[in-house]
Design an enzyme around this catalytic site. Structure first.
Site, PDB file in Angstrom:
ATOM      1  N   HIS A  36      -5.143  17.393  -2.496  1.00 38.96           N
ATOM      2  CA  HIS A  36      -6.121  16.979  -1.661  1.00 38.96           C
ATOM      3  C   HIS A  36      -7.181  18.216  -1.627  1.00 38.96           C
ATOM      4  CE1 HIS A  36      -5.225  12.937  -0.535  1.00 38.96           C
ATOM      5  NE2 HIS A  36      -4.001  13.347  -0.570  1.00 38.96           N
ATOM      6  N   CYS A  90      -5.236  11.924  -5.576  1.00 40.70           N
ATOM      7  CA  CYS A  90      -3.861  11.207  -4.923  1.00 40.70           C
ATOM      8  C   CYS A  90      -3.917   9.713  -5.373  1.00 40.70           C
ATOM      9  CB  CYS A  90      -3.959  11.481  -3.511  1.00 40.70           C
ATOM     10  SG  CYS A  90      -2.491  11.091  -2.652  1.00 40.70           S
ATOM     11  N   ARG A 147       4.577   7.212  -7.758  1.00 38.63           N
ATOM     12  CA  ARG A 147       3.847   7.228  -6.248  1.00 38.63           C
ATOM     13  C   ARG A 147       4.921   7.859  -5.262  1.00 38.63           C
ATOM     14  NH1 ARG A 147       2.951   1.778  -3.833  1.00 38.63           N
ATOM     15  NH2 ARG A 147       1.829   3.062  -2.350  1.00 38.63           N
ATOM     16  N   ILE A 152       0.087  15.232   0.405  1.00 38.27           N
ATOM     17  CA  ILE A 152       0.586  13.953   1.376  1.00 38.27           C
ATOM     18  C   ILE A 152       0.832  12.925   0.922  1.00 38.27           C
ATOM     19  CG2 ILE A 152      -0.664  12.746   3.501  1.00 38.27           C
ATOM     20  CD1 ILE A 152      -2.681  14.886   3.709  1.00 38.27           C
ATOM     21  N   ARG A 153       2.224  12.677   1.210  1.00 39.56           N
ATOM     22  CA  ARG A 153       2.921  11.422   0.491  1.00 39.56           C
ATOM     23  C   ARG A 153       2.466  11.502  -0.953  1.00 39.56           C
ATOM     24  NH1 ARG A 153       4.767   6.873   3.403  1.00 39.56           N
ATOM     25  NH2 ARG A 153       3.457   5.845   1.993  1.00 39.56           N
ATOM     26  N   GLU A 186     -10.081  18.064  -1.118  1.00 39.75           N
ATOM     27  CA  GLU A 186     -11.160  17.768  -0.196  1.00 39.75           C
ATOM     28  C   GLU A 186     -10.797  17.978   1.282  1.00 39.75           C
ATOM     29  OE1 GLU A 186      -9.236  15.762  -1.824  1.00 39.75           O
ATOM     30  OE2 GLU A 186      -8.829  14.026  -0.722  1.00 39.75           O
ATOM     31  N   GLY A 203      -6.018   7.840  -0.606  1.00 38.12           N
ATOM     32  CA  GLY A 203      -6.201   7.060   0.385  1.00 38.12           C
ATOM     33  C   GLY A 203      -4.938   6.096   0.253  1.00 38.12           C
ATOM     34  N   GLU A 204      -4.864   4.761   0.191  1.00 40.27           N
ATOM     35  CA  GLU A 204      -3.801   3.956   0.148  1.00 40.27           C
ATOM     36  C   GLU A 204      -3.760   3.143  -1.133  1.00 40.27           C
ATOM     37  OE1 GLU A 204      -0.360   3.577   0.709  1.00 40.27           O
ATOM     38  OE2 GLU A 204      -0.531   5.548   1.995  1.00 40.27           O
ATOM     39  N   SER A 205      -3.369   3.538  -2.290  1.00 40.99           N
ATOM     40  CA  SER A 205      -3.768   2.753  -3.759  1.00 40.99           C
ATOM     41  C   SER A 205      -3.527   1.280  -3.644  1.00 40.99           C
ATOM     42  CB  SER A 205      -2.887   3.436  -4.574  1.00 40.99           C
ATOM     43  OG  SER A 205      -1.386   3.356  -4.402  1.00 40.99           O
TER      44      SER A 205
END
Lengths: 222, 312
Positions: free
Chosen positions: A200, A89, A119, A156-157, A202, A56-58
């Site tokens: 990821h 991630c 990051r 992803i990023r 998942e 997600g977004e850390s």
């Protein structure tokens, strides 16, 4: 050995995908619980056998955790006690002792995994990529549904593990080496029962990396 | 509805010889999956973007004027100045999205060239094409598009969108249209689930949606991509309402920076989206937020200025 219950931290991000994947291991996993608050954590901490920190977004997760001191400290204690936890991630970023390329002013973290994580190491979304990953630790489970031994690596990023701080941290996966002979970036590590991956699993149909984590949980709770 | 359905079960697109694949559907839809349970905030400069990041936004939408001001000022609303978007990209570490006019594929090429993380083909800007949306499959950058109902959502996904949002009615601070669109969508999805396979053909024709996507909706019991609420969310309670109605996350446009204390309200909405099912937390975060943005009744808006009617 009884079947396992896995807690999935559900503050933000791809947590339901992890739950879905864990439910695909019914022989090993009895159930999953979502953890959103300090109260949730206190209620389930003695009955769960492992924790997943999703992607997600850390920065978002860090800010929600600031408000939930009980959950934050509980997760810190969980890592210090060497209990099974897996960060993907953003989850890996939260677990790392050192983070580079943070937002201005830094960000709160859980820490405990003795690595330095960068990051957004590959850049923006246009630099996100998929690549098959060769991971010896999961090859004993056989090939995936596509008949491949390699795990589809979804980045992803994504962050990378720039360095591991001591020999207690084992490299689980690397990107392929470059043509100039340089080793590829570290993208998964294991320190005791603490697992971190920058990709990821998942978001794929390959359940083997989840099985790898569940096996860590099972061995730790023997 | 949670994201527990096998929407993540897509074949790996990575090539067999070990080369990396970019801009695949897994990567486009996957970024949206990582935004779930989060709040995407409209910002008009680097300073606002920093406030949004500090408040816990999972992404920001860079635009020159928030919808409330577009509504007030009138005229043709276009893509933002790339320079402004680049300043925002430099200021924050979270994903940066930006809007293009419906059908304006050159604005989209420009945004792709400066490396925005997601493009919103948005009815809030003045449409550039009164017949066609952008062929989003031609782009490496992922797209989010608005919808009022299932047919519109599936047409956009058919054109290559990898994320959907309700249209709502942007710039009003009035959540009623977002609620209507979310309820319509969910009700139509339940309807599809009750149909047998033959009926799906006629239904796909009726709602003007690609048949294979209607089949996918029946199989999954949800849209095959992440679906956010947007258009009129102004309070933590509004955000939690949209989550309880089954949305995966929330866009907040004018609601934050048109309010009395943007930083505090932004943080409260972020907490509300995580804890959308916990009224105790919702009560705590709703306290003392200062002035909310002034709302507009939809019936007071002239027909030509209803944004949700734009798009085809």
């Amino acid at each position: 050995m009884a079947k396992l219950t896995i807690g999935v931290v559900a503050l933000q991000g791809a947590f339901s995908e992890h739950i879905f994947m864990l439910q695909r291991l019914p022989d090993l996993v009895q159930g999953t619980v979502e953890i959103r608050s300090s109260e949730d954590f206190d209620r389930v901490k003695d009955s769960i056998h492992g924790i997943v920190l999703p992607g997600g977004e850390s920065t978002t997760m860090a800010i929600i955790l600031e408000r939930e001191a009980g959950l934050r400290n509980g997760l810190k204690q969980w890592v210090q006690d060497g209990k099974p936890i897996w960060g993907t991630c953003a989850g890996l970023i939260m677990l790392a002792d050192t983070i580079t390329s943070t937002k201005k002013g830094g960000q709160t973290q859980i820490g405990g995994l003795r690595v330095t994580v960068q990051r957004n190491a590959f850049g923006r979304q246009s630099d996100s990529f998929e690549v098959p990953l060769s991971i010896p630790a999961i090859e004993s489970y056989g090939a995936n549904l596509e008949g491949s031994l390699a795990l589809p690596g979804v980045f992803i990023r994504a962050p990378v593990i720039e360095s591991v701080h001591d020999e207690g941290v084992v490299v689980v996966a690397r990107l392929q080496g470059r043509e100039d002979g340089k080793e590829g970036e570290i993208v998964a590590v294991k320190q005791g029962n603490v697992l971190g991956s920058s990709f990821h699993p998942e978001l794929t149909s390959d359940v083997r990396f989840h099985r790898y984590f569940v096996d860590i949980c099972r061995d730790a709770n023997k | 509805m949670s994201f527990q359905t096998p929407a993540n079960l897509v074949a790996p697109a990575a090539t067999a010889n070990g080369a990396a694949a970019k801009s695949t559907f897994v990567l486009k839809a996957g970024l949206a999956q990582n935004l779930k349970g989060g709040v995407i905030m409209d910002v008009i400069n680097a300073e606002q973007a920093r406030i949004a990041e500090e408040a816990g936004a999972c992404a920001v939408m860079a635009l020159e004027r928030v919808p409330a001001d577009i509504r007030k000022n009138g005229g043709v609303a276009r893509m933002s100045d790339p320079q402004m978007i680049k300043e925002i990209q430099a200021a924050v570490t979270i994903p940066v999205m930006a809007k293009v006019r419906i059908g304006h594929f050159v604005e989209a090429q420009i945004l792709e060239a400066i490396g925005v993380d997601y493009i919103d083909e948005s009815e809030v800007l003045t449409p550039a094409d009164d017949m066609h949306h952008i062929d989003k499959t031609k782009f490496g950058v992922p797209y989010v598009c608005g919808c009022k109902n299932l047919g519109e959502a599936l047409r956009r996904i058919g054109e290559g969108a990898s994320m959907i949002r309700t249209k709502g009615e942007a710039g009003t601070g009035n959540v009623v249209e977002a609620v209507r669109h979310a309820r319509t969508l969910m009700s139509e999805i339940r309807h599809v689930q009750s149909m047998d396979e033959q009926e799906l053909y006629a239904f796909a024709k009726e709602i003007r949606a690609p048949h294979h996507l209607v089949v996918e909706v029946k199989r999954l019991g949800r849209l095959p991509v992440v679906n956010f609420a947007a258009g009129g969310v102004a309070t933590p309670a509004d955000a939690a309402l949209m989550m309880q109605l089954g949305m995966d996350g929330v866009f907040v446009g004018s609601g934050i920076f048109k309010s009395g204390d943007p930083a505090k309200r932004a943080r409260a909405i972020v907490q509300a989206v995580t804890n959308y099912n916990n009224p105790k937390v919702l009560a705590e975060v709703s306290e003392n937020l200062g002035e909310a943005m002034v709302g507009i009744n939809i019936s007071d808006i002239p027909d030509s200025e209803i944004y949700s009617k734009r798009g085809w």
